[in-house]
Design an enzyme around this catalytic site. Structure first.
Site, mmCIF file in Angstrom:
data_model
loop_
_atom_site.group_PDB
_atom_site.id
_atom_site.type_symbol
_atom_site.label_atom_id
_atom_site.label_comp_id
_atom_site.label_asym_id
_atom_site.label_seq_id
_atom_site.Cartn_x
_atom_site.Cartn_y
_atom_site.Cartn_z
ATOM 1 N N GLY A 647 0.849 -1.264 0.086
ATOM 2 C CA GLY A 647 0.022 -0.043 -0.179
ATOM 3 C C GLY A 647 0.990 1.215 0.000
ATOM 4 O O GLY A 647 0.175 2.284 -0.322
ATOM 5 N N GLU A 648 2.048 1.101 0.477
ATOM 6 C CA GLU A 648 3.005 2.339 0.648
ATOM 7 C C GLU A 648 3.508 2.836 -0.931
ATOM 8 O O GLU A 648 4.018 1.947 -1.638
ATOM 9 C CB GLU A 648 4.052 2.012 1.126
ATOM 10 C CG GLU A 648 4.829 3.098 1.890
ATOM 11 C CD GLU A 648 5.965 3.030 2.791
ATOM 12 O OE1 GLU A 648 6.814 3.820 3.069
ATOM 13 O OE2 GLU A 648 5.944 1.838 3.342
ATOM 14 N N ALA A 649 3.243 3.984 -1.247
ATOM 15 C CA ALA A 649 3.637 4.594 -2.593
ATOM 16 C C ALA A 649 5.222 4.209 -2.939
ATOM 17 O O ALA A 649 5.403 3.881 -4.000
ATOM 18 C CB ALA A 649 3.285 5.809 -2.657
ATOM 19 N N LYS A 651 7.107 1.957 -1.863
ATOM 20 C CA LYS A 651 7.311 0.553 -2.079
ATOM 21 C C LYS A 651 6.833 0.263 -3.584
ATOM 22 O O LYS A 651 7.636 -0.603 -4.443
ATOM 23 C CB LYS A 651 6.660 -0.351 -1.293
ATOM 24 C CG LYS A 651 7.378 -0.360 0.238
ATOM 25 C CD LYS A 651 6.393 -1.213 1.308
ATOM 26 C CE LYS A 651 6.946 -0.829 2.949
ATOM 27 N NZ LYS A 651 6.400 -1.982 3.727
ATOM 28 N N ILE A 652 5.586 0.837 -3.987
ATOM 29 C CA ILE A 652 5.295 0.464 -5.143
ATOM 30 C C ILE A 652 6.152 1.042 -6.263
ATOM 31 O O ILE A 652 6.327 0.470 -7.291
ATOM 32 C CB ILE A 652 3.759 1.073 -5.487
ATOM 33 C CG1 ILE A 652 2.734 0.315 -4.657
ATOM 34 C CG2 ILE A 652 3.263 0.900 -6.680
ATOM 35 C CD1 ILE A 652 1.372 1.051 -4.503
#
Length: 1700
Positions: A647-649, A651-652
Site C-alpha cells: 500500500g505504500e507508494a 514501495k510500489i
C-alpha cells in the site's frame, strides 16, 4: 414346421425376414404404400428361391449366407417400411431389424455414414424415434442397442455418435417416464459395450448388464411409474440375452481390431491376441470410436444455458445424462484408461475440464454425479491423475466439508458419503497421505479431511448461527464420526495386510492399485507391460524413512511459510537457517514465486522493503520473468499475478521501477527508455484502481488517461491508439490480485489455489451465475486446462507407493488428536446406540493401530478414554453406552493384548471395578470383611452380624460398601467411593441397582476369558500384563477402606496359566511377581500379608510339580520371595507361616526340589536367627528331618546348596533359646562330614569345576587370600569346615569348645582324604581364621583382642588340637609350618598365663616330636617367628612408655588434703579428675609392661629349651638368630632399668594405686642369665662356631655389663684411671638393698661363668675384668655368697696369674 417358419424359403435370413415382410404386407395401406407392398412381395418371392451359401455362409455380407445383391434386394422393403412413419408398418420392421442384429444375420459390416444398406437401416431406425408412439420408441431403443451389442458388426465413428444421439433424444423427449428410463438404461448399456470392447480391443467380449436401479441413484427417480425400473431392467436383460435363434449356430468372431473378416482367416484371427505393449501410438478403430465417444460426452457435459434461456431444463437434463454416462464409463473403466497414454490424457483434458466447469453448478444432481465421477477417478486413476486429484479434492470435498455453519444438507451428505467410500479403501487412504500430505507441493488432503470431519463431528461452535436443524446437525455428526472410524479401520487393515505379506516386492506388483482398484478386471502380463512404459503413472516405491524425510521437509516449509505470513523477514531467515531455501537472492525469489501458502500481500511487502537483501530478492524475482513479445498490459497483468502490491507508494515505486527496467530489456524497441515504461506502469496501476474501485465516483475517461500520459516517452507522446487500447483492456478486464487469506477457504485451500492459479476460477465457479461460465473469465478456464497439461507432462510429478507399515506412525500423529476428540465428544454427548457403537469401534481400531505401531502416548490416550467412559468408577450414572464401553475394553484386551504394554493397567483396573460391582449386585460380602486388620472380638461380632442380601432382590440396602459405590469417585481414585461424606437417597440406590442389571450383559466368562487368554500373549506382552496386574492388585490391597483380593487371585490364576512357558519368559514373569509378593507380604495389614503368602504357597506347590534339570536356578528364583519376606517381615505370624509353608513344600515335594534348596535353607537360616523360640524350634524340626532323611537330595546340586545347608546349621548353633538345638546342629555338621568322607555325595565333574566352587572358597578365604583347589568334594568340605571355624568364636564356652573339637576331629579323622593343595585351602579357609592370623603377613597379630571371647581352657584346647593335627599330618601340611608357629607365638603374646603356657608347651611338643623331621629352613622359620615375637612389640612398647613423660604423679602426702579441698572448690575437682585419669593411664601402662615382660621371657625360655634339646640340629644361621634374640632382649631389659625417672614415676604410681610394679629387675636378670647360659653352652658345645662368632668376647662383654650394673646398684661406680676416685662411700638405702639382693644371683652366675673359663681365655680378658672384681671387693653385698665366689675367683683365676 409351421407356416410362419416355412414362409421366407430355406435360407436362415428368410426365416426372419419372411414372417416380418408378411406382417408388413398385412398391416400396410395398399393404396398409400403400394411400392412397399410390391417390394415386400418381390422379396418374399426371392426368399423362396434362395438358400444359404453351401461353402461358407458366415463369410457372406451383409446377410448371412446370401450374396450382397440379394441382401440389398431383400432389405429394401425393410428400409421402406421403417421410412413409412406408419406405426403398424414400422413396428414389425423394427422387430425384424432387432432380430437380424440380435441373431447375427446382419454381419461383417462396418456401419458408417455412407450409402450402404445397413447404414440406411440404422438411419431409418433412428428416424423412427420421431414417431410419437411409446411402443415405437421402445422398439427403436431395442434395435439400436442390439446393433451396438452385435459382435458381428461395428458401428463406426459418427454413426455411433448418431446412434447415441438418437437414444439421447428418446430420453429427452420420451412420451413416458418408463421410456425415458429405458433410454437411459440403453445408453448406459451402450457405454458398457463400447468401452468394454475398447478395453479388450476386440468385438467379442463378455459384457455385463447395467443395473437400472443403480443408474437412477442420482437422477430420474421421479420418472419411475410403479414398476418402471423393473420393466427397464427386464427390457435391457432381454436385449442383451437375445443372441442366436434356436436354429442358428453362433459363428466365430469376424471382426477384430476394426478389420473385416475377409482380410484375415477366422482361425488365425481367433488365435491372435492384442498386444498393448507393442506400440501405444497405434490405435485400432475400436479404440478410436471409444475415444471419440468419450470426448463427445465430455463436451456434451460442458454445455451451459444461454443468458436468454437460463432455465433450460432440457439442456440441464442432457448435461446430467452425459455426466451419468461418463460416470458409468469411469465406473467400468479397465486398466487401458490408466496404461494408455492417449486415454489417460483424454481423462485429464476433457473429463477433468468438465468436472472443473460443472463444479459451479448449483444443481444437487450434478454435484452428486461430480462426486461419483471423482470417486471413480480416485479409485482407478489416482496414480496417473495425482495433480488433478490434488485440485478436485479440495474443490469438491474439502470446501463443503469445512463449511460447518451454512452447509447444504444434501451436498454435505453427498460429501460425507463419498468420504465414507474413500475411507473404506485402505490403499486409497494410505496413498492420499503419502502423495499429498508428504509432498511439499501438494495440499494436506488427509490432514484437512480429518480436521474437517472433526469440525463436523463437533458441530457448529457455541453461540454461532447455523442453517442446520438439530436433526441435520446430528446426522452430520454421526456420519463424520463414521467416516473417522472407517479411516482408522482402513489404516489398521492396511497395516495388518502389510505385516502379513511381509517384505514388499515391487518387481512383482508394479502397480499396487491393480488388485485393490479394479477387482472385476484381470490384469494380464500384456497390460502390465504396457503399463510399465508410462513413467508418470508408475508408482515409485518409498520406505518409511524416505517419507519421513519428505514429511519433515514439508512441515519445515509450512512452518517457515506461516512465519513468513506473519513477518516476512523472519520467515526467510528461518528457512535459510533450516537450509530449506538457499541464501542467494535468486533462490529466495524462486521460492517466493513457486511455493504455495505464501500470503501475496506479505510477498509484496517484502519486495518493497529498503534493506539490501529484500531488494536483491525483488530484483531477482522480476528478472525471472520473460516479457518478450508480450504486450505492456498483458505483461503487467502477468507480473502482478504472484503477489499483491504494497500500500505504500514508495514501495510500489521501487517495484514498478524494476518492472519497467525488465520489460524494456525483454522488449528493447517498445519504448525510448525505461522511464517511459515506469511512468506508464504507474499510470496503469492507478487506472486499474480508479476503474474498478466502487468508492471512486468520477471515473477516469480514456481522454483523461491519454492526457495524463502525454510526453512520457522522452518528451514525446505515445500513440493514442496504443494508449486507448491499453485503456480499454484495463477497464474491461480488471487486473485482479489474489484474494486475502481470510477467504472462506482454509489456508490449505488458498495455498493450492495459488499453486494452480485457481483463485479466479474458484470465484467464477462458486460465485458467478451459470450462464457466465464462458463469459469474461473464460480465459481462466483455458489457463487451468493448461495447468493440467503442464503438470501431467512434468516428469517430477511422481506417484509414490509405500509398503512399509511404519508410515502409519506419521498418519497417526496427524489424525489421533482429532479422532480422540471426535469419538470422546460424541460418546459423551450422544446416547444414540449406533453413534456410540461407531465411536467405540473407532477406539478399538485406534488402539489396534497405535498399539501395533508402538505409539505409547497415543495408545494410552485412547485406552484411558475408553476406560473412563465405562463409568465403573461412578456406577450410579452408568448407561447402556457405558456397558458397551466395558465390552469394548474387553475386546481391546483380547484383540490387541500383545501390544498394550502399560495400557494394561487401565484395562485391568476396569475389570477390577466391574468385578466389585458384580459382587455387590450378588450380595456377596466384601473382601474387607475377611481382610480386617482388627482381631478384636467386637469386630468379629460386627462382621458376623452384617447381612449381605442380593441387591437385585432388595430395593435398598444400608450397606456401607454400596453407599460408597453409589457416591462414586474419580476415575483415578484407587478405590471406589473415596468420598465417604454425603447422603445417598433411596432413588440413587434404586438407580444404581437398575444399572447393575445392565452389567448382566457381560458374564463372568468374558471377564475370565481375558485372564485365560493370557496364555496366548507373546513374551513381551505377558510380562507387561503381569506387571500391570500387580499394580492393580497392589492398589486393591492397599486401599485403606476396602481392600480387595480380586486381582491377587487372578495373579495366581495367570501364573498357573503361564507356568508352562519357556524358562526365559517365565523367569521374567516371576521377577515381577516376586517383587509384588515381597511388597505385599511385608504389608502392615496382617490378613493381606497372610493371604498373599498362602497364594504364593499355592503357586510354589504347583511349580514344584515340574522337574528341574541340573544347573538351573528357576526354583530358587521362585522361592526367593519366601526368603526375602522371612528376613524383612516384622510379623511373627507371617514368619511362622512361611516356615510352615516351606516345611510343607519340602516334605511333600522333596524329590522335585533342586535349586530351590537354596531358598529353603535361606528361610531356615533366617528362622534360626529369629527372636521367637517357637519359630526356631519349628524350623529346626524340619531341618533335622532334612539332614537325617533327605540329605542325598541336597547333594544332587552344586556346592552353593550344601554351603547354605551348612550356614543354616551354623546359624542354629547360635540359637540362644536352646542349647540342645545348638549342640545338635554341631552334631549334624559332624554328620555332614561323615557323609562327605563316605562319598555319599553325588556331584558331577562339571559342577566340581564350576565357578561356584571358587566363589564359595573365595568367600571363606582369609583376608583376600583365595582358594582355588579343584579336588573332589572341595566345594563341600570348605563351607563345612569354615563354618565350624567361625563357630569357635561363639561366646558360649560349650559351643565354642564343641566346635573346636568337632572341627579338629573331622580333620583328624578324614584328613587322609585330603591332598596337599587341599590341606593348604583347609588351613587358609578353616584353621587360620580361628586364630585370626594370615599366613602371608609377617607381623603377628594379638589373638582375639576382645579378650573375653576365648577363655584359658579354650585356648589350651585350640593349641593342643592344632599341634596334634599338625604333627599327625606333618608330611601333608608341613608347608603350613610358618602359620602354625605364628599362631603359637601369638598365643605366647596373649596376656593370660594359660594360653601362654599352652603355646610354650605346644611349641616344645612341635620341636620335640618333629625335631628330626624339620629342615634347616623350618628351624629357621621357627626362630624367626620367635625373633619377630620378641622384636615386633618393641616399637609399640617404646611409644607406650613415652606417654609417661606427659604424666605428672602427685606426691603421696597430698591426696588427703586435695580430697578435702576438692569438696569445696570446683577447680580442684577438675584437678582431681585429671590425677585419677593419669593414675588409670599408669595402671594400664604397668599392665602392658607386665605382659610385655612376660612375652619376652617366654620367648627366651622357648629358645633356651629348644637349643638345649636340639642344639645339634641347629645351623650357624639359626644360632645367629638365637644370639640376636638374646642380645636384643638383654639390651632391652637393661635399657628399661636405666630409665631412672620412669622408674620413679612407676614406683610412686604403683604405691598410690597399691599395685605391684613391673618386674623390671627380674626381667633384666632373667634375660642376662639366659643369655650367659646360652653363650656358655655354645662356647662349650660348639668351639669352632664360638670362635667364628666370637662368643667368648660376647660372653665377657655381657659379664662386664652385669658387673657394672651390680656395682652401680651397690653404690660403687666403676671409674677409669682418668676419673678421680671417691673419698667415701655412703650406706645403701632399703630400696637399693632390695635391688642388690635381686641382682645377686645374676652376679653369682656371672662369676661362676668367669671362673669356668679356661686359663688362657681368662688371661686375655683379665685386664677388663680385674677392676670390676676389685670393685666387688670394695662394695656392699646382700649375700655372703658373693664374697665366697669372689674369693674363689681370686684364688683360682687371678692368683695363678699373679704368681706366674
Amino acid at each position: 414346421m409351421s407356416a410362419s417358419q416355412t414362409l421366407g424359403g430355406a435360407s436362415r435370413c428368410g426365416w426372419v425376414l419372411g414372417p416380418s415382410l408378411d406382417k408388413i404386407i398385412k398391416n400396410v395401406a395398399w393404396r398409400k404404400h403400394s411400392q412397399l407392398v410390391s417390394a415386400s412381395k418381390s422379396a418374399l418371392d426371392k426368399l423362396e428361391a434362395l438358400s444359404d451359401d453351401p461353402s461358407d455362409p458366415a463369410s457372406c455380407s451383409p446377410l448371412y449366407g446370401l450374396s450382397s445383391s440379394d441382401a440389398d434386394l431383400l432389405l429394401q422393403p425393410l428400409i421402406a417400411a421403417l421410412e413409412s412413419a406408419y406405426p403398424k408398418v414400422v413396428e414389425p420392421a423394427l422387430d425384424c431389424a432387432f432380430r437380424l442384429f440380435s441373431f447375427g444375420l446382419i454381419r461383417g459390416c462396418e456401419i458408417k455414414e455412407d450409402a450402404s444398406v445397413v447404414y440406411r437401416i440404422v438411419d431409418s431406425v433412428c428416424k423412427c424415434a420421431a414417431i410419437a408412439d411409446e411402443a415405437i420408441e421402445l422398439a427403436v431403443l431395442k434395435v439400436l442397442l442390439a446393433a451396438v451389442r452385435s459382435p458381428c458388426n461395428r458401428i463406426l465413428g459418427d454413426c455411433l455418435i448418431y446412434v447415441v444421439r438418437s437414444c439421447y433424444n428418446v430420453y429427452l423427449g420420451g412420451h413416458s417416464g418408463t421410456n425415458q428410463i429405458c433410454a437411459k438404461a440403453v445408453l448406459a448399456q451402450m457405454m458398457i459395450v463400447v468401452f468394454t470392447r475398447t478395453q479388450e480391443n476386440s468385438m467379442d467380449v463378455d459384457v455385463k448388464n447395467v443395473s437400472v436401479f443403480e443408474l437412477l441413484e442420482f437422477a430420474d427417480r421421479n420418472l419411475n411409474e410403479g414398476s418402471s425400473i423393473h420393466f427397464a431392467q427386464t427390457f435391457i436383460n432381454e436385449i442383451m440375452e437375445c443372441k442366436d435363434s434356436p436354429f442358428i449356430i453362433k459363428s466365430p468372431t469376424e471382426l477384430r481390431n476394426g478389420s473385416k473378416a475377409s482380410e484375415e482367416k477366422p482361425d488365425e484371427e481367433s488365435r491372435k491376441s492384442v498386444d498393448e505393449s507393442a506400440d501405444v501410438s497405434e490405435y485400432s478403430t475400436i479404440r478410436e470410436d471409444g475415444f471419440m465417444l468419450f470426448k463427445n460426452l465430455c463436451k456434451l457435459s460442458m454445455k451451459f444455458s444461454s443468458q436468454e434461456n437460463s432455465d433450460d431444463q432440457i439442456l440441464l437434463r442432457g448435461k446430467t445424462l452425459s455426466l451419468e454416462l461418463l460416470n458409468v464409463i469411469m465406473g467400468n473403466a479397465g486398466p487401458i484408461w490408466r496404461t494408455n497414454e492417449r486415454f489417460l490424457n483424454a481423462v485429464k483434458q476433457f473429463l477433468c475440464l468438465s468436472l472443473l466447469k460443472n463444479s459451479g453448478q448449483s444443481v444437487m444432481t450434478i454435484f452428486q454425479l461430480l462426486c461419483s465421477i471423482f470417486w471413480n477417478l480416485l479409485l482407478k486413476f489416482r496414480s496417473g491423475l495425482k495433480s488433478e486429484i490434488g485440485i478436485f479434492f479440495p474443490m469438491l470435498i474439502l470446501r463443503v466439508l469445512e463449511n460447518v455453519l451454512q452447509p447444504s444438507f444434501l451436498q454435505k451428505m453427498t460429501v460425507l458419503s463419498l468420504l465414507e467410500k474413500i475411507s473404506q479403501d485402505p490403499q486409497i487412504v494410505i496413498d492420499i497421505f503419502v502423495n499429498y500430505d508428504c509432498d511439499v507441493d501438494a495440499p494436506n488432503i488427509f490432514e484437512r479431511s480429518v480436521n474437517g470431519l472433526l469440525k463436523t463431528a463437533l458441530g457448529p461452535p457455541p453461540g454461532s448461527i447455523s442453517s442446520l436443524s438439530p436433526i441435520q446437525d446430528m446426522t452430520f455428526r454421526h456420519e463424520s464420526v463414521k467416516c473417522l472410524v472407517r479411516i482408522i479401520k482402513s489404516m489398521g487393515s492396511w497395516m495388518d495386510q502389510q505385516l502379513k505379506v511381509g517384505e514388499y516386492n515391487p518387481t512383482k506388483t508394479s502397480d499396487n492399485e491393480n488388485v485393490a482398484d479394479s477387482p472385476s478386471y484381470h490384469i494380464d502380463d500384456a497390460t502390465n507391460a504396457d503399463f510399465e512404459l508410462h513413467l508418470e503413472a508408475n508408482p515409485e516405491i518409498y520406505d518409511a524413512a524416505t517419507l519421513e524425510q519428505r514429511r519433515a521437509h514439508k512441515l519445515e516449509i509450512q512452518k517457515g511459510t506461516a512465519l513468513f505470513n506473519r513477518k516476512p523477514s523472519k520467515g526467510i531467515e528461518f528457512l535459510i537457517k533450516a537450509k530449506k531455501v538457499g541464501s542467494a537472492p535468486e533462490e529466495v525469489a524462486h521460492f517466493l514465486k513457486t511455493t504455495s501458502g505464501l500470503n501475496e500481500s506479505m510477498i509484496g511487502d517484502y519486495f518493497g522493503e529498503r534493506e539490501e537483501f529484500p531488494m536483491k530478492v525483488m530484483h531477482a524475482y522480476v528478472d525471472s520473468f520473460n516479457f518478450e513479445k508480450m504486450g505492456f498490459g498483458e505483461a503487467i497483468r502477468f507480473f502482478l499475478r504472484g503477489f499483491r502490491l504494497p500500500g505504500e507508494a514508495q514501495k510500489i515505486d521501487r517495484i514498478m521501477e524494476k518492472f519497467a527496467e525488465r520489460y524494456c530489456k525483454c522488449n528493447p524497441n517498445s519504448f525510448t527508455s525505461a522511464d517511459t515504461a515506469y511512468v506508464l506502469a504507474y499510470s496503469v496501476i492507478m487506472l486499474n484502481t480508479d476503474a474498478h474501485n466502487s468508492m471512486v465516483k468520477d471515473k477516469m475517461t480514456k481522454a483523461d488517461f491519454i492526457r495524463n500520459n502525454r510526453g512520457i516517452d522522452d518528451g514525446k507522446d505515445l500513440s493514442e491508439d496504443y494508449l486507448g487500447t491499453l485503456y480499454d483492456h484495463i477497464v474491461k478486464n480488471e487486473i485482479k490480485m489474489k484474494p486475502d487469506p481470510s477467504a472462506p477457504q482454509s489456508k490449505q485451500g488458498n495455498s493450492l489455489n495459488k499453486l494452480l492459479g485457481l483463485d479466479g476460477i474458484l470465484n467464477l465457479v462458486w460465485k458467478q451465475p451459470e450462464e457466465k461460465a464462458l463469459g469474461a473469465n473464460g480465459y481462466l478456464l483455458k489457463h487451468i486446462q493448461e495447468q493440467f497439461k503442464a503438470k501431467s507432462a512434468k516428469s517430477e510429478v511422481v506417484y509414490h507407493a509405500v509398503a512399509d507399515p511404519a508410515i502409519l506412525r506419521f498418519m497417526v500423529e496427524v489424525c489421533w488428536g482429532p479422532m480422540l476428540a471426535a469419538f470422546s465428544v460424541t460418546l459423551g454427548q450422544s446416547d444414540d446406540k449406533e453413534a456410540t457403537s461407531q465411536c467405540l469401534q473407532g477406539f478399538r481400531y485406534a488402539v489396534h493401530v497405535t498399539a501395533m505401531m508402538g505409539m505409547q502416548t497415543q495408545r494410552d490416550a485412547f485406552v484411558t478414554t475408553v476406560a473412563k467412559f465405562t463409568y465403573l468408577h461412578c456406577a450410579a450414572d452408568m448407561k447402556q453406552k457405558n456397558v458397551d464401553a466395558v465390552k469394548a475394553i474387553i475386546s481391546i484386551a483380547i484383540e490387541d493384548g500383545n501390544n498394550l504394554q502399560e495400557s494394561w493397567e487401565h484395562i485391568l483396573t476396569c475389570l477390577s471395578r466391574f468385578e466389585n460391582l458384580q459382587l455387590l449386585g450378588e450380595g456377596a460380602p466384601s473382601d474387607s470383611s475377611f481382610l480386617n486388620t482388627s482381631n478384636s472380638e467386637q469386630d468379629d461380632a460386627t462382621l458376623r452380624n452384617v447381612n449381605y442380601p442380593s441387591l437385585k432382590r432388595k430395593g435398598t440396602l444400608r450397606n456401607p460398601a454400596v453407599m460408597a459405590v453409589v457416591r462414586g469417585g474419580s476415575y483415578d481414585s484407587t478405590s471406589l467411593g473415596r468420598n465417604t461424606s454425603g447422603l445417598v437417597s433411596p432413588e440413587q440406590i434404586n438407580h444404581f441397582i437398575s444399572n447393575l442389571y445392565l452389567l448382566d450383559q457381560i458374564g463372568n466368562f468374558e471377564l475370565n476369558h481375558i485372564f485365560a487368554h493370557s496364555q496366548r500373549l507373546n513374551s513381551e506382552a505377558i510380562v507387561s500384563f503381569v506387571t500391570a496386574l500387580c499394580k492393580v492388585s497392589m492398589s486393591e490391597l492397599q486401599s485403606p477402606t476396602d481392600p480387595r483380593v480380586f486381582s491377587l487371585t487372578k495373579l495366581v490364576e495367570v501364573a498357573h496359566y503361564n507356568m508352562n512357558r519357556i524358562r526365559l519368559v517365565w523367569s521374567r514373569i516371576w521377577n515381577v511377581l516376586s517383587d509384588f509378593f515381597v511388597a505385599v507380604g511385608l504389608s502392615e495389614n496382617l490378613s493381606v500379608a497372610i493371604f498373599v503368602m498362602d497364594s504364593l504357597r499355592q503357586l510354589a506347590m504347583k511349580f514344584l510339580e515340574r522337574e528341574e534339570l541340573a544347573n538351573y536356578n528357576f526354583q530358587n528364583e521362585f522361592l526367593i520371595p519366601f526368603a526375602v519376606v522371612m528376613q524383612k517381615s516384622n510379623s511373627v505370624e507371617i514368619r511362622e507361616l512361611i516356615v510352615r509353608c516351606i516345611s510343607q513344600m519340602v516334605l511333600s515335594r522333596v524329590g522335585n526340589i533342586k535349586s530351590g534348596w537354596k531358598s529353603v535353607f535361606t528361610v531356615f537360616t533366617a528362622a534360626a536367627a529369629d527372636e521367637r523360640k517357637s519359630i526356631v524350634l519349628l524350623a529346626f524340626e524340619t531341618m533335622e528331618k532334612i539332614v537325617r532323611e533327605y540329605f542325598p537330595y541336597i547333594t544332587e546340586t552344586d556346592a552353593l546348596i550344601f554351603t547354605d545347608c551348612v550356614k543354616c546349621l551354623i546359624t542354629f548353633t547360635n540359637s540362644r533359646f536352646n542349647s540342645d538345638v545348638s549342640l545338635n546342629a554341631i552334631a549334624f555338621l559332624r554328620f555332614c562330614a561323615v557323609k562327605l568322607a563316605d562319598g555319599g555325595l553325588v556331584c558331577s565333574e562339571k559342577s566340581m569345576e564350576d565357578d561356584s566352587c571358587s566363589q564359595v572358597l573365595n568367600e571363606n578365604a582369609v583376608d583376600g587370600q583365595t582358594c582355588t583347589d579343584k579336588d573332589d568334594y572341595a566345594n563341600f568340605w570348605i563351607p563345612l569346615l569354615s563354618g565350624l571355624s567361625k563357630l569357635t568364636s561363639d561366646p558360649r564356652a560349650a559351643i565354642r569348645k564343641g566346635a573346636l573339637e568337632v572341627l579338629f576331629n573331622i580333620l583328624k579323622d578324614h584328613g587322609q582324604l585330603f591332598t596337599q593343595p587341599f590341606w593348604a585351602n583347609v588351613f587358609n579357609c578353616a584353621i587360620f581364621p580361628i586364630f585370626r592370623i594370615s599366613v602371608d603377613l609377617k607381623d603377628s597379630v594379638p589373638l582375639h583382642p576382645e579378650g573375653n571371647v576365648w577363655d584359658s581352657e579354650t585356648s589350651i584346647v585350640a593349641a593342643e588340637c592344632l599341634i596334634d593335627l599338625f604333627v599327625h599330618f606333618f608330611d601333608m601340611v608341613r608347608t603350613q609350618m610358618h602359620g602354625v608357629v605364628s599362631i603359637l607365638v601369638g598365643f605366647m603374646k596373649s596376656p593370660g598365663q594359660g594360653p601362654s603356657s599352652a603355646a610354650v608347651a605346644a611349641l616344645m611338643r612341635l620341636a620335640t616330636d618333629l625335631g628330626s623331621k624339620l629342615s634347616e629352613n623350618e628351624w629357621q622359620d621357627i626362630f624367626l617367628c620367635l625373633k619377630d615375637a620378641s622384636e615386633s612389640s618393641l616399637p609399640g612398647f617404646a611409644k607406650l612408655l613415652k606417654t609417661m613423660d606427659n604424666i605428672e604423679i602427685p606426691d603421696v602426702s597430698q591426696p588427703d588434703n586435695e580430697m578435702e579441698l576438692s569438696t569445696g572448690h570446683g577447680a580442684n575437682n577438675d584437678g582431681s579428675e585429671d590425677n585419677n585419669e593419669n593414675l588409670q593411664t599408669v595402671a594400664y601402662i604397668v599392665s602392658r609392661m607386665k605382659v610385655h615382660i612376660n612375652i619376652q621371657l617366654l620367648v627366651i625360655q622357648v629358645v633356651t629349651d629348644i637349643y638345649k634339646i636340639h642344639w645339634k640340629s641347629l645351623s650357624p644361621n639359626i644360632v645367629t638368630t638365637a644370639l640376636g634374640i638374646f642380645s636384643s632382649t638383654s639390651s632391652h631389659s637393661h635399657d628399661l632399668n636405666s630409665q631412672t625417672p620412669l622408674l620413679l614415676k612407676l614406683d610412686k604410681a604403683c604405691s598410690m594405686l597399691e599395685i605391684s610394679g613391673p618386674p623390671l629387675v627380674h626381667f633384666e636378670n632373667e634375660s642376662y642369665k639366659s643369655y650367659l647360659n646360652f653363650l656358655h653352652d655354645l662356647l662349650v658345645n660348639s668351639p669352632s662356631l664360638s670362635k667364628e662368632k666370637n662368643v667368648e668376647g660376647e660372653l665377657v662383654s655381657v659379664c662386664k655389663k652385669v658387673l657394672q650394673t651390680y656395682l652401680g646398684c651397690s653404690g660403687f661406680e666403676y671409674v677409669t684411671q682418668d676419673k678421680p676416685k671417691a673419698n667415701c662411700v655412703l650406706p645403701l638405702g632399703s630400696a637399693k638393698k632390695e635391688e642388690l639382693a635381686a641382682r645377686t644371683p645374676l652376679v653369682l652366675s656371672v662369676m661362676r661363668v668367669l671362673g669356668s673359663l679356661e686359663r688362657d681365655s681368662f688371661r686375655r680378658h683379665v685386664s677388663q675384668l680385674f677392676p670390676l672384681l676389685v670393685g666387688l671387693v670394695r662394695s656392699e653385698h646382700s649375700s655372703m655368697e658373693v664374697q665366697r665366689v669372689l674369693s674363689s675367683i681370686f684364688q683360682s683365676c687371678i692368683g695363678p696369674l699373679v704368681c706366674k
